[in-house]
Scaffold this active site. Structure first.
Site, PDB file in Angstrom:
ATOM      1  N   ASP A  33      14.133   1.844  14.036  1.00  0.00           N
ATOM      2  CA  ASP A  33      15.527   2.316  13.959  1.00  0.00           C
ATOM      3  C   ASP A  33      16.310   1.970  15.220  1.00  0.00           C
ATOM      4  O   ASP A  33      17.115   2.772  15.703  1.00  0.00           O
ATOM      5  CB  ASP A  33      15.576   3.838  13.726  1.00  0.00           C
ATOM      6  CG  ASP A  33      15.202   4.235  12.306  1.00  0.00           C
ATOM      7  OD1 ASP A  33      14.753   3.369  11.540  1.00  0.00           O
ATOM      8  OD2 ASP A  33      15.338   5.425  11.974  1.00  0.00           O
ATOM      9  N   HIS A 128       3.078   2.729   8.128  1.00  0.00           N
ATOM     10  CA  HIS A 128       4.078   2.921   7.066  1.00  0.00           C
ATOM     11  C   HIS A 128       4.021   1.889   5.943  1.00  0.00           C
ATOM     12  O   HIS A 128       5.032   1.502   5.355  1.00  0.00           O
ATOM     13  CB  HIS A 128       5.496   2.977   7.650  1.00  0.00           C
ATOM     14  CG  HIS A 128       6.380   3.925   6.889  1.00  0.00           C
ATOM     15  ND1 HIS A 128       7.698   4.141   7.179  1.00  0.00           N
ATOM     16  CD2 HIS A 128       6.099   4.730   5.820  1.00  0.00           C
ATOM     17  CE1 HIS A 128       8.210   5.022   6.342  1.00  0.00           C
ATOM     18  NE2 HIS A 128       7.248   5.387   5.503  1.00  0.00           N
ATOM     19  N   SER A 153       6.107   7.585   9.006  1.00  0.00           N
ATOM     20  CA  SER A 153       7.109   8.095   9.939  1.00  0.00           C
ATOM     21  C   SER A 153       6.739   9.478  10.442  1.00  0.00           C
ATOM     22  O   SER A 153       6.254  10.314   9.676  1.00  0.00           O
ATOM     23  CB  SER A 153       8.486   8.155   9.258  1.00  0.00           C
ATOM     24  OG  SER A 153       9.000   6.865   9.027  1.00  0.00           O
ATOM     25  N   HIS A 232      12.801   6.240  16.394  1.00  0.00           N
ATOM     26  CA  HIS A 232      13.031   7.007  15.171  1.00  0.00           C
ATOM     27  C   HIS A 232      13.160   8.498  15.495  1.00  0.00           C
ATOM     28  O   HIS A 232      12.605   8.994  16.457  1.00  0.00           O
ATOM     29  CB  HIS A 232      11.859   6.770  14.202  1.00  0.00           C
ATOM     30  CG  HIS A 232      12.116   7.173  12.787  1.00  0.00           C
ATOM     31  ND1 HIS A 232      12.179   8.489  12.380  1.00  0.00           N
ATOM     32  CD2 HIS A 232      12.284   6.426  11.658  1.00  0.00           C
ATOM     33  CE1 HIS A 232      12.385   8.530  11.075  1.00  0.00           C
ATOM     34  NE2 HIS A 232      12.460   7.298  10.615  1.00  0.00           N
ATOM     35  N   ASN A 285      14.835  -2.132  11.481  1.00  0.00           N
ATOM     36  CA  ASN A 285      16.147  -2.006  10.838  1.00  0.00           C
ATOM     37  C   ASN A 285      17.125  -1.424  11.848  1.00  0.00           C
ATOM     38  O   ASN A 285      16.755  -1.062  12.964  1.00  0.00           O
ATOM     39  CB  ASN A 285      16.092  -1.141   9.575  1.00  0.00           C
ATOM     40  CG  ASN A 285      15.416   0.195   9.756  1.00  0.00           C
ATOM     41  OD1 ASN A 285      14.301   0.424   9.262  1.00  0.00           O
ATOM     42  ND2 ASN A 285      16.042   1.098  10.500  1.00  0.00           N
ATOM     43  N   LYS A 305      21.595   1.598   9.597  1.00  0.00           N
ATOM     44  CA  LYS A 305      20.443   1.755   8.710  1.00  0.00           C
ATOM     45  C   LYS A 305      20.886   2.091   7.284  1.00  0.00           C
ATOM     46  O   LYS A 305      21.821   2.849   7.065  1.00  0.00           O
ATOM     47  CB  LYS A 305      19.541   2.870   9.261  1.00  0.00           C
ATOM     48  CG  LYS A 305      18.284   3.106   8.451  1.00  0.00           C
ATOM     49  CD  LYS A 305      17.384   4.137   9.124  1.00  0.00           C
ATOM     50  CE  LYS A 305      16.105   4.373   8.309  1.00  0.00           C
ATOM     51  NZ  LYS A 305      15.172   5.307   8.980  1.00  0.00           N
TER      52      LYS A 305
END
Length: 505
Positions: A33, A128, A153, A232, A285, A305
């Site tokens: 992220d 993930h 996550s 994240h 992302n 995102k």
């Protein structure tokens, strides 16, 4: 694409083989992220990232580098396989603790590709790509000899009573409830549940240092994959970095990731293999803008995102290899899809005999040369054969066939980013010149512009040809979830999921 070695790659392999040089090592760093504008070397005024900045200053920094999905799991699948996530079936959305599916075992990962050449492989951090029954989708089943990490996550479990910053600052906001607490796994065994966030990065750093040291001592070439949890939500950091940045919790978490990068560089220097190791860094992302100041920054790019705007899929990227890569900046088009073919070429590995979507970017790395990548396709979080790709970049131009906002990109002033910005088709497509307008603010009108009309025709042909080659794999995430598959260190305990605890600190 990507099945044939370039002249640059052949010359590199010839020189290294004739000189008797040992096989090259590879380290792949994958932030979570992280936005285009989040690093110091990409212009953020208060981020403290000295080690990543060092990689950028002494390596090659990309300005036009893309992931393949604006969310986690699909992006990771593409990174490791060199194939769009639609082919492997890693869609829609992401995997959960009890997901029945995972990255299909018949997909070939970078690790599996390198194993026949004698490489020792390790992964640490956020996997993930599924756990599955009896851990069937874990890294140790996908080509990695060693794994230490959280298999999904770290917000996918109760966190309200967990400590994210010292001495006892609880994690901010809401995480998933009604599922098991976050497990830390070593290979396929749960080492700790719930994980100790304050000690997690130190554990990763020690794991990586030991892996590099042992591999070098045994004279084995290695591949280390580090998909970080940082940055994240919820952010966390241990005593060494908490409170040290000017950017608050997000900055402290980013600094902790950067500190691990520094420890990896030290390990490479101490073992004498720094000049024989290619380090690649990028992110999965764009930033989760709904978290506001705790959610990252897309810089000049639009949205973040969850969207197929630039802010959702255009990422910082750095390639570092002392003595092989000369410092500089490249504006060539490149993608996470290109990492597998590039590593294959440099290692002399055999690519899997499947439809690949990546190209070898060795010429970009070694010579600052042109990209072999003609186009980049943008798929939404929930791709379908009905709608196909949402956007396509050809050269410096990007065409949006559909646009849509996302919950992940809420709170920004731009209404196009919000979840209430519903799916909107565009015919003719929205067209942007990303060199003069990287923020996608000013669509170009083809009216009275024969050159743009011809361009749109060319884009239409490229889109049609690509979609004709796209065979959607069976949706792995669509297989649903089973609570009994959630990782639990005491599988026969009651009441679940709260009883799943072990290795507590």
């Amino acid at each position: 694409m990507g099945h044939f070695l370039s002249l640059t790659t052949l010359l590199y392999l010839l020189v290294t083989s004739c000189s008797g040089s040992p096989p090259s090592n590879f380290i792949l760093l994958f932030a979570d992220d992280l936005g285009f504008g989040d690093l110091g070397c990409y212009g953020h005024p208060t981020s403290l990232t000295p080690n990543l900045d060092r990689l950028a200053a002494d390596g090659l920094r990309f300005t036009d580098f893309y992931c393949t999905s604006p969310v986690c799991s699909p992006s990771r699948a593409s990174l490791l396989t060199g194939r769009y996530q639609t082919r492997s079936g890693v869609y829609p959305g992401v995997f959960y603790p009890g997901s029945r599916g995972g990255l299909p075992l018949n997909e070939t990962t970078i690790a599996e590709m390198l194993k026949p050449l004698g490489y020792v492989t390790a992964a640490m951090g956020k996997w993930h790509l599924g756990v599955g029954e009896n851990g069937m989708y874990l890294p140790t089943q996908q080509g990695f000899d060693h794994y230490l990490g959280v298999p999904y996550s770290h917000d996918m479990g109760p966190c309200q009573n967990l400590t994210c910053f010292p001495p006892d600052v609880k994690c901010f906001g809401n995480c998933d409830v009604g599922v098991v607490t976050i497990p830390l796994m070593h290979n396929d065994v749960i080492k700790q549940q719930p994980v100790d966030f304050l000690d997690l990065e130190r554990a990763y750093s020690d794991f990586a240092t030991d892996f590099i040291t042992q591999s070098t001592r045994k004279k084995q070439p290695f591949f280390l994959y580090y998909p970080s949890h940082h940055t994240h939500y919820p952010q966390y950091a241990g005593p060494a970095t908490a409170g040290r940045s000017r950017r608050g919790p997000f900055g402290d978490a980013l600094l902790e990731f950067d500190s691990t990068v520094g420890n990896l560089l030290s390990a490479l220097e101490h073992t004498g293999v720094l000049n024989n190791t290619l380090i690649l860094f990028t992110a999965d992302n764009g930033p989760e803008l709904m978290r506001m100041s705790r959610g990252g920054n897309a810089g000049p790019l639009k949205c973040g995102k969850g969207t197929t705007y630039e802010g959702g899929m255009r990422e910082p990227a750095i390639a570092y290899w002392p003595g092989t890569i000369t410092p500089g900046v490249t504006h060539e088009l490149a993608s996470t899809l290109d990492i597998m073919p590039t590593i294959a070429g440099l290692a002399g590995a055999k690519l899997p005999m499947v439809q690949l979507d990546g190209v070898d970017m060795t010429d970009i790395l070694v010579n600052h040369g042109p990209s072999k990548r003609e186009a980049m396709m943008f798929y939404p979080t929930d791709p379908s054969e009905k709608y196909g790709m949402f956007a396509l970049r050809l050269g410096k131009y990007k065409a949006h066939f559909y646009t849509r906002g996302a919950g992940h990109s809420e709170t920004t002033p731009d209404q196009d980013c919000h979840i209430i910005s519903f799916l909107k088709p565009h015919d003719p497509p929205l067209l942007f010149d990303l060199e003069s307008d990287p923020s996608e603010n000013y669509p170009l009108s083809p009216l009275g512009r024969p050159d743009l009309q011809a361009l749109l025709q060319r884009i239409g042909v490229v889109k049609e040809q690509f979609e004709a080659s796209m065979v959607f794999g069976e949706s792995q995430i669509g297989k649903g979830s089973d609570p009994d598959l959630e990782p639990c260190c005491t599988p026969h305990c009651t009441p679940k999921p709260s009883c799943c605890q072990c290795g507590l600190y």
